[in-house]
Design an enzyme around this catalytic site. Structure first.
Site: not given
Lengths: 386, 256
Positions: B96, B157
């Site tokens: 990734k 987040g």
């Protein structure tokens, strides 16, 4: 007899790299104008109900009006810490490799007028320290010296860093401020993080307590983080010595300093430390400038809410019970297995005196286990050097 | 539904839930993976140092496909180094790509991400780039050899959900690769919504790590993602708003 206060603290000494003062002047002006007495409980409640905290909101959170609302600040800070760091807490240890110092800071045990036992580790001795520390599992180290470029030159620090690469994945330095090309040398050797604390952002107070040596030069110290980033460092730490001057203003200034540096260098990793001068015990006088645990926590929570993405380090100068409760709440990095003399880990001999006493002598394993007990995840490696 | 596989770089997965592992305690990882039924989990290479006593790799059960990420990289060049380190650590060929030059919002740099993707794809990696949902960048990633694109729903987040929904939908419509929503998903209903609109999978971490009961939240996400996928496959029905069809047609005046 030491000749003191012989220089203008706002004028650079020979060889000091000079940067533009726009950012510094902005921080000093905003700090000077900061009147924390004008805020009320209503202001604090409004800030606690907003999602993003700007510099004005940060000013409110540091005010005396916010102090009675510490619990609410803590509740919000805990959520922010969790969102940005999950339940991970990084662990590291500082290593003092020398304590020679050219500065005369009236509040400091290392100052050049004090007749303490001075020492400096050889590379062999440093390696012995590294081995002992690495055996505890730690992979992050912070190398410290007193502030003497003569006794601990840049090459000496670079050599220590190069050696540290064999044992540690993350290396930081907390030494005298340097020029950007010198920071680049240290970066090249393998360190990526620089801590420099301004002590106080009040230039008048600064002049009064830094009587002699390069540290006396206020703007050179102020611009250290910027020079470090220009030299290629990845992260920089900020802080004031809370209690040296008006702690609310100093906490505000350090916050602004970090905030504006991040705006100017968006890739920089920002962190805060919160060293404090402890109030005298049994002092009946209630000095509003005293920084007790309540005030220390208020500053820490205000930093967390203002810059939720910034790291906050909690040192062994605070007691175990305080440290264990602020990690996960606001702090994201904790030291362990700390010796503040020169060397002295494991069976290695200590070569110089301490700058201060620590309040939490626990080993790496003890701190690690206490994090586990709180459901937190100790992280030893959080960095890959590329 | 049984034949509904997620295919990334020629590899088939039954689960459409990719788990981020950076924010909760390692000893919970196994329980979360089992409850979430995930088959792929990310690991941060910067935390995977095999010399340390706490390596996330040791906590991920056998059979789970590792998706090492390049977090910490600020440039394409740094991402390449971290990806190659992941391969050396035995994490396989998936990677990734995360290239982030902003520590405040953690927004990815699409330009550097395209550069890294192109080189890593040529190097045999199965590249899943984390990106800001921009159609031009997604096309460039497709041309560069990406195996999927991973647009953010909102900042990492933040738990703010599908703030970029309309732009992710454009990628779903236009890009011929699995579109995997990554970052910002705060609750199972948001994951469900992403799947309903045709995203191929969802990645989440913080939402689970910060839950009161981590394992239970993992299974809630599993159900939500499956429900969203089923709804997408079923074909969403027409939703008529009240009074949407007037009793007196506006075109009733026409004589022919």
């Amino acid at each position: 007899m030491i000749k003191i206060r012989e220089t203008n603290h706002m004028e650079y000494m020979d060889g000091m790299e000079q940067l533009d003062h726009t950012l510094m002047n902005k921080v000093l002006k905003m700090t000077e104008e900061y009147d924390y007495s004008r805020y009320t409980a209503v202001d604090v409640r409004n800030v606690l109900n907003t999602d993003s905290i700007d510099t004005d909101d940060f000013a409110v959170l540091l005010s005396p009006a916010a102090q009675p609302m510490l619990e609410k600040m803590a509740q919000k800070a805990k959520l922010e810490t969790a969102k940005h760091f999950g339940n991970t807490v990084c662990m590291f240890t500082p290593l003092y490799i020398a304590n020679y110092c050219e500065n005369y800071c009236v509040y400091c045990g290392f100052n050049c007028a004090n007749k303490i036992h001075r020492g400096k580790l050889t590379m062999e001795e440093i390696e012995a320290e590294y081995k002992t520390i690495a055996a505890t599992g730690l992979r992050e180290i912070l190398l410290l010296t007193g502030e003497s470029k003569t006794a601990s030159p840049v090459e000496y620090i670079a050599d220590a860093v190069r050696l540290a690469k064999k044992y540690f994945s993350t290396i930081g330095i907390e030494v005298y401020p340097m020029n950007s090309d010198e920071y680049a040398m240290i970066k090249e050797a393998g360190a990526d993080f620089v801590s420099v604390y301004q002590e106080t952002y009040n230039p008048v107070k600064y002049e009064e307590v830094h009587l002699r040596g390069p540290k006396r030069i206020f703007p050179y110290r102020f611009n250290a983080q910027e020079r470090a980033l220009m030299g290629g460092m990845r992260g920089v730490a900020f802080g004031s010595l809370l209690g040296l001057s008006d702690f609310r203003k100093d906490a505000y200034a350090a916050g602004l300093h970090a905030f504006f540096i991040q705006q100017k260098y968006p890739w920089a990793e920002i962190s805060y430390s919160l060293p404090r001068l402890r109030p005298y015990i049994n002092n009946a006088e209630n000095n509003p400038n005293d920084v007790h645990e309540t005030q220390l926590l208020q500053v820490m929570l205000a930093y967390r809410l203002f810059m939720p993405y910034a790291g906050i380090t909690i040192s062994t100068r605070e007691r175990a019970g305080f440290r264990d409760n602020v990690v996960g709440l606001a702090a994201t990095k904790i030291s362990a297995g700390v010796k503040v003399g020169i060397g002295g880990h494991g069976d290695n001999e200590q070569k110089g005196d301490e700058q201060f006493e620590i309040s939490d002598p626990r080993s790496v394993d003890e701190v690690r286990n206490s994090l586990f007990e709180k459901g937190l995840q100790p992280v030893f490696t959080d960095y890959v050097r590329v | 539904m049984n034949n509904d596989k997620l295919v990334i770089g020629g590899h088939e997965f039954n689960s459409r839930f990719i788990l981020g592992s950076g924010k909760f305690s390692m000893d919970m990882t196994k329980a979360v993976i089992e409850n979430a039924g995930v088959e792929m989990a990310t690991i941060a290479v910067r935390r995977a140092d095999s010399g340390s006593s706490d390596s996330i790799i040791d906590y991920i059960p056998e059979g789970i496909t590792l998706l090492p990420n390049t977090s910490g990289a600020r440039t394409a060049e740094e991402a390449l180094k971290i990806a190659r380190l992941a391969r050396e650590l035995g994490c396989g060929d998936f990677v990734k790509v995360e290239v982030i030059r902003d520590t405040k919002y953690l927004l990815p740099d699409n330009y550097e991400t395209v550069k890294a993707t192109e080189i890593l794809a040529k190097d045999g990696f199965i590249v899943m780039p984390y990106m800001y949902p921009d159609l031009n960048a997604a096309r460039a990633l497709e041309n560069a050899g990406a195996a999927a694109v991973m647009p953010l729903a909102s900042p990492i987040g933040s738990n703010k959900g599908l703030a970029t929904k309309d732009f992710i939908k454009i990628l779903v419509d236009e890009i011929d690769l699995p579109v995997i929503v990554d970052a910002g998903i705060g609750r199972p209903s948001q994951a469900c919504e992403a799947m309903e609109m045709g995203c191929a999978a969802v990645m989440a971490n913080t939402a689970i790590a910060t839950a009161g009961n981590v394992a239970l939240m993992a299974s809630a996400f599993k159900s939500a993602i499956e429900a969203g996928r089923a709804a997408y496959l079923a074909g969403m029905g027409r939703v008529l708003e009240h009074r949407a069809e007037a009793s007196s047609p506006l075109t009733g005046f026409l004589e022919d």
